[in-house]
Design a protein around this motif. Structure first.
Motif, mmCIF file in Angstrom:
data_model
loop_
_atom_site.group_PDB
_atom_site.id
_atom_site.type_symbol
_atom_site.label_atom_id
_atom_site.label_comp_id
_atom_site.label_asym_id
_atom_site.label_seq_id
_atom_site.Cartn_x
_atom_site.Cartn_y
_atom_site.Cartn_z
ATOM 1 N N ASN A 1 0.808 -1.094 0.205
ATOM 2 C CA ASN A 1 -0.276 -0.038 -0.555
ATOM 3 C C ASN A 1 0.867 1.934 0.029
ATOM 4 O OD1 ASN A 1 -2.948 -1.108 0.546
ATOM 5 N ND2 ASN A 1 -1.939 -2.238 1.508
ATOM 6 N N ILE A 2 0.747 1.763 -1.573
ATOM 7 C CA ILE A 2 1.845 3.374 -0.713
ATOM 8 C C ILE A 2 1.069 4.375 -1.954
ATOM 9 C CG2 ILE A 2 3.472 4.296 -2.869
ATOM 10 C CD1 ILE A 2 4.235 0.659 -3.572
ATOM 11 N N ILE A 3 1.608 5.607 -0.785
ATOM 12 C CA ILE A 3 0.810 6.510 -1.547
ATOM 13 C C ILE A 3 2.248 7.301 -1.517
ATOM 14 C CG2 ILE A 3 0.406 9.284 -0.735
ATOM 15 C CD1 ILE A 3 -0.184 7.198 2.808
ATOM 16 N N PHE A 4 1.831 8.104 -3.132
ATOM 17 C CA PHE A 4 2.572 8.964 -3.615
ATOM 18 C C PHE A 4 2.501 10.773 -3.706
ATOM 19 C CE2 PHE A 4 2.859 6.258 -7.889
ATOM 20 C CZ PHE A 4 4.040 5.232 -7.270
ATOM 21 N N VAL A 5 3.117 11.718 -2.934
ATOM 22 C CA VAL A 5 2.988 13.120 -2.998
ATOM 23 C C VAL A 5 4.236 13.333 -3.800
ATOM 24 C CG1 VAL A 5 2.317 13.130 -0.999
ATOM 25 C CG2 VAL A 5 4.994 12.920 -1.647
ATOM 26 N N GLY A 6 4.096 14.669 -4.157
ATOM 27 C CA GLY A 6 5.296 15.306 -5.584
ATOM 28 C C GLY A 6 6.484 16.017 -4.890
ATOM 29 N N ASP A 7 5.873 16.288 -3.702
ATOM 30 C CA ASP A 7 7.033 16.706 -3.261
ATOM 31 C C ASP A 7 7.834 16.393 -2.235
ATOM 32 O OD1 ASP A 7 8.326 18.964 -1.905
ATOM 33 O OD2 ASP A 7 7.017 20.276 -1.473
ATOM 34 N N GLN A 8 9.068 16.136 -2.019
ATOM 35 C CA GLN A 8 9.955 15.104 -0.723
ATOM 36 C C GLN A 8 9.868 16.028 -0.291
ATOM 37 O OE1 GLN A 8 14.508 16.080 -1.822
ATOM 38 N NE2 GLN A 8 13.383 17.411 -3.271
ATOM 39 N N ASP A 9 9.402 17.404 0.587
ATOM 40 C CA ASP A 9 8.981 18.046 1.172
ATOM 41 C C ASP A 9 7.402 17.112 2.326
ATOM 42 O OD1 ASP A 9 11.503 18.800 1.706
ATOM 43 O OD2 ASP A 9 10.781 21.457 1.153
ATOM 44 N N ARG A 10 7.520 16.804 1.449
ATOM 45 C CA ARG A 10 5.565 16.532 2.142
ATOM 46 C C ARG A 10 5.350 14.787 2.470
ATOM 47 N NH1 ARG A 10 1.582 17.984 -2.528
ATOM 48 N NH2 ARG A 10 2.260 20.022 -2.462
ATOM 49 N N VAL A 11 6.327 14.327 2.071
ATOM 50 C CA VAL A 11 6.658 12.794 2.456
ATOM 51 C C VAL A 11 6.559 12.984 4.358
ATOM 52 C CG1 VAL A 11 8.026 10.891 3.062
ATOM 53 C CG2 VAL A 11 8.254 11.789 1.205
ATOM 54 N N ASP A 12 7.192 13.529 4.632
ATOM 55 C CA ASP A 12 7.260 13.813 6.148
ATOM 56 C C ASP A 12 5.895 14.573 6.913
ATOM 57 O OD1 ASP A 12 9.767 12.581 6.124
ATOM 58 O OD2 ASP A 12 10.801 15.226 6.507
ATOM 59 N N TYR B 1 0.733 3.289 10.390
ATOM 60 C CA TYR B 1 -0.117 3.777 10.947
ATOM 61 C C TYR B 1 -1.604 3.312 10.937
ATOM 62 C CZ TYR B 1 -3.895 8.241 10.440
ATOM 63 O OH TYR B 1 -4.779 8.529 11.134
ATOM 64 N N LYS B 2 -2.336 3.362 12.394
ATOM 65 C CA LYS B 2 -2.780 1.991 13.197
ATOM 66 C C LYS B 2 -3.219 0.665 12.282
ATOM 67 C CE LYS B 2 -6.341 5.957 13.908
ATOM 68 N NZ LYS B 2 -7.862 7.217 13.347
ATOM 69 N N ASN B 3 -2.047 0.307 12.613
ATOM 70 C CA ASN B 3 -1.100 -1.133 12.641
ATOM 71 C C ASN B 3 -1.480 -1.455 11.023
ATOM 72 O OD1 ASN B 3 -0.933 -1.796 15.224
ATOM 73 N ND2 ASN B 3 -3.570 -1.660 15.413
ATOM 74 N N LYS B 4 -1.466 -0.735 10.581
ATOM 75 C CA LYS B 4 -1.392 -0.564 8.505
ATOM 76 C C LYS B 4 -0.228 -0.570 7.922
ATOM 77 C CE LYS B 4 -3.746 -0.961 4.713
ATOM 78 N NZ LYS B 4 -4.600 -1.727 4.689
ATOM 79 N N ASN C 1 -12.494 -0.389 -7.143
ATOM 80 C CA ASN C 1 -12.892 -0.796 -5.880
ATOM 81 C C ASN C 1 -11.921 0.520 -4.787
ATOM 82 O OD1 ASN C 1 -14.162 -2.863 -6.379
ATOM 83 N ND2 ASN C 1 -12.207 -4.163 -6.724
ATOM 84 N N LEU C 2 -10.718 1.452 -5.770
ATOM 85 C CA LEU C 2 -9.594 2.405 -4.078
ATOM 86 C C LEU C 2 -10.904 2.986 -4.426
ATOM 87 C CD1 LEU C 2 -7.436 1.880 -2.886
ATOM 88 C CD2 LEU C 2 -6.418 2.791 -5.251
ATOM 89 N N GLU C 3 -11.542 3.756 -5.664
ATOM 90 C CA GLU C 3 -12.634 5.003 -5.969
ATOM 91 C C GLU C 3 -13.130 5.310 -4.237
ATOM 92 O OE1 GLU C 3 -16.083 6.040 -8.395
ATOM 93 O OE2 GLU C 3 -14.378 7.050 -9.655
ATOM 94 N N GLU C 4 -13.925 3.880 -4.245
ATOM 95 C CA GLU C 4 -15.395 3.218 -3.469
ATOM 96 C C GLU C 4 -14.385 3.455 -2.017
ATOM 97 O OE1 GLU C 4 -18.578 -0.120 -2.347
ATOM 98 O OE2 GLU C 4 -17.200 -0.211 -3.959
ATOM 99 N N LYS C 5 -13.337 3.603 -1.721
ATOM 100 C CA LYS C 5 -12.887 3.303 -0.153
ATOM 101 C C LYS C 5 -12.529 4.259 0.051
ATOM 102 C CE LYS C 5 -9.802 0.984 2.142
ATOM 103 N NZ LYS C 5 -8.135 -0.066 1.912
ATOM 104 N N ASP D 1 -6.729 7.949 7.269
ATOM 105 C CA ASP D 1 -8.578 7.172 7.878
ATOM 106 C C ASP D 1 -8.514 6.901 6.529
ATOM 107 O OD1 ASP D 1 -7.756 8.170 9.788
ATOM 108 O OD2 ASP D 1 -8.494 10.394 9.815
ATOM 109 N N LYS D 2 -9.395 7.125 5.053
ATOM 110 C CA LYS D 2 -9.751 6.140 4.695
ATOM 111 C C LYS D 2 -9.453 4.934 4.115
ATOM 112 C CE LYS D 2 -13.894 8.436 3.429
ATOM 113 N NZ LYS D 2 -14.733 7.751 3.421
ATOM 114 N N LEU D 3 -7.893 4.811 4.351
ATOM 115 C CA LEU D 3 -6.722 3.228 4.052
ATOM 116 C C LEU D 3 -6.589 2.264 4.961
ATOM 117 C CD1 LEU D 3 -3.978 5.339 2.167
ATOM 118 C CD2 LEU D 3 -5.803 4.031 1.091
ATOM 119 N N VAL D 4 -7.210 3.011 6.170
ATOM 120 C CA VAL D 4 -7.373 2.457 7.179
ATOM 121 C C VAL D 4 -8.078 1.848 8.031
ATOM 122 C CG1 VAL D 4 -5.297 3.153 7.655
ATOM 123 C CG2 VAL D 4 -7.075 3.986 9.420
#
Length: 288
Positions: free
Chosen positions: A29-40, A65-68, A180-184, A285-288
């Motif tokens: 399960n991966i989250i993409f962000v553009g800006d490297q500073d946004r990772v933190d 995050y919350k065991n995920k 399916n991801l959209e629905e989540k 919160d949606k991902l967990v």
């Protein structure tokens, strides 16, 4: 059949070339962000951090995050960077890096982009959230691949006709997200629509500084495009590339955007960081 060293490049420590990652470093399960500073700004909410690295603009942090178990990666700007990131992530899970052979069992990644963009519609306000039901590729990167199986020609033809698309430009390509991801991720507060992915920030997005545009009416034509109720809601530089490569490689992808500007009204957010932070917390919160 082994993949040649010139095609699948590894670092001396066995990590994949650009991302500097080995298979054990990433979650599915991966989250993409553009800006490297946004990772933190995403991982500050994690309960624990197990791994972090950075090479060039590609910063990666994996934790829980919350065991995920989640991985957050900065992709930088543009479809060309997405081509690197998605191909290398897929290689980490679907190619044996030691034998250089494709694994017999496919692993599916679930990818969510947390991005920012400008609205092209008056009724989508600054500081709102938008989920991209489709990506509209007008930058051409995906045309390097066999894309017929993931395209939607009826929408593409309608877009070309309604915008009087210049035939010297790359032919537009429409790619759907993972439903399916959209629905989540969807909620009553989230706008939806087609996200156009341009090949640059200035001319390709209709901005004029000192250079004239090939078609200075194109943004207005894109704004007015409508196909059976579908319209182009926003303009950015990554979503269609994520959707296209994810589908071709057998992964799930969905793109969320914090709307920072309204291009029609000429308004920019007065609290952009606060809006992005709200979208980050919403997504986690949606991902967990």
């Amino acid at each position: 059949m082994k993949i040649k060293e010139s095609e699948l490049i590894l670092n001396p420590d066995g990590s994949i070339y650009h991302l500097n990652l080995r298979p054990e470093h990433i979650a599915t399960n991966i989250i993409f962000v553009g800006d490297q500073d946004r990772v933190d700004k995403v991982t500050q909410y994690f309960d624990s951090i197990e791994f972090t690295t950075q090479k060039r603009e590609f910063k990666t942090v994996t934790g829980t995050y919350k065991n995920k178990r989640l991985t957050v990666i900065s992709t930088g700007i543009g479809a060309d960077n997405i081509d690197i990131v998605l191909n290398e992530l897929d290689a980490l899970v679907n190619i044996d890096l030691k034998t250089r052979e494709i694994k017999p069992k496919h692993t599916t990644l679930s990818i969510v982009r947390i991005g920012t963009s400008g609205s092209l519609q008056k009724d989508i306000p600054v500081d709102s959230f938008l989920l991209s039901s489709y990506g509209l590729d007008i930058n051409g990167m995906l045309r390097s691949y066999l894309v017929d199986e993931i395209s939607h020609p009826e929408i593409e033809h309608a877009f070309v006709a309604q915008t009087d698309w210049n035939t010297k430009k790359t032919y537009p390509l429409i790619i759907a997200n993972d439903k399916n991801l959209e629905e989540k991720l969807l909620s009553s507060t989230m706008y939806t629509g087609i996200t156009a992915t341009a090949g640059g920030f200035y001319g390709p997005q209709g901005r004029v500084l000192r250079l004239a545009l090939q078609d200075d009416e194109l943004n207005k034509k894109i704004d007015n495009f409508n196909y059976k109720g579908l319209r182009v809601t926003n303009l950015e530089m990554e979503t269609s590339a994520i959707y296209g490569l994810a589908k071709l490689l057998g992964h799930k992808a969905c793109s969320l955007n914090a709307i920072m500007a309204n291009r029609v009204n000429g308004i920019f957010s007065k609290n952009p960081e606060e809006t992005i932070d709200k979208l980050i917390k919403y997504t986690l919160d949606k991902l967990v």
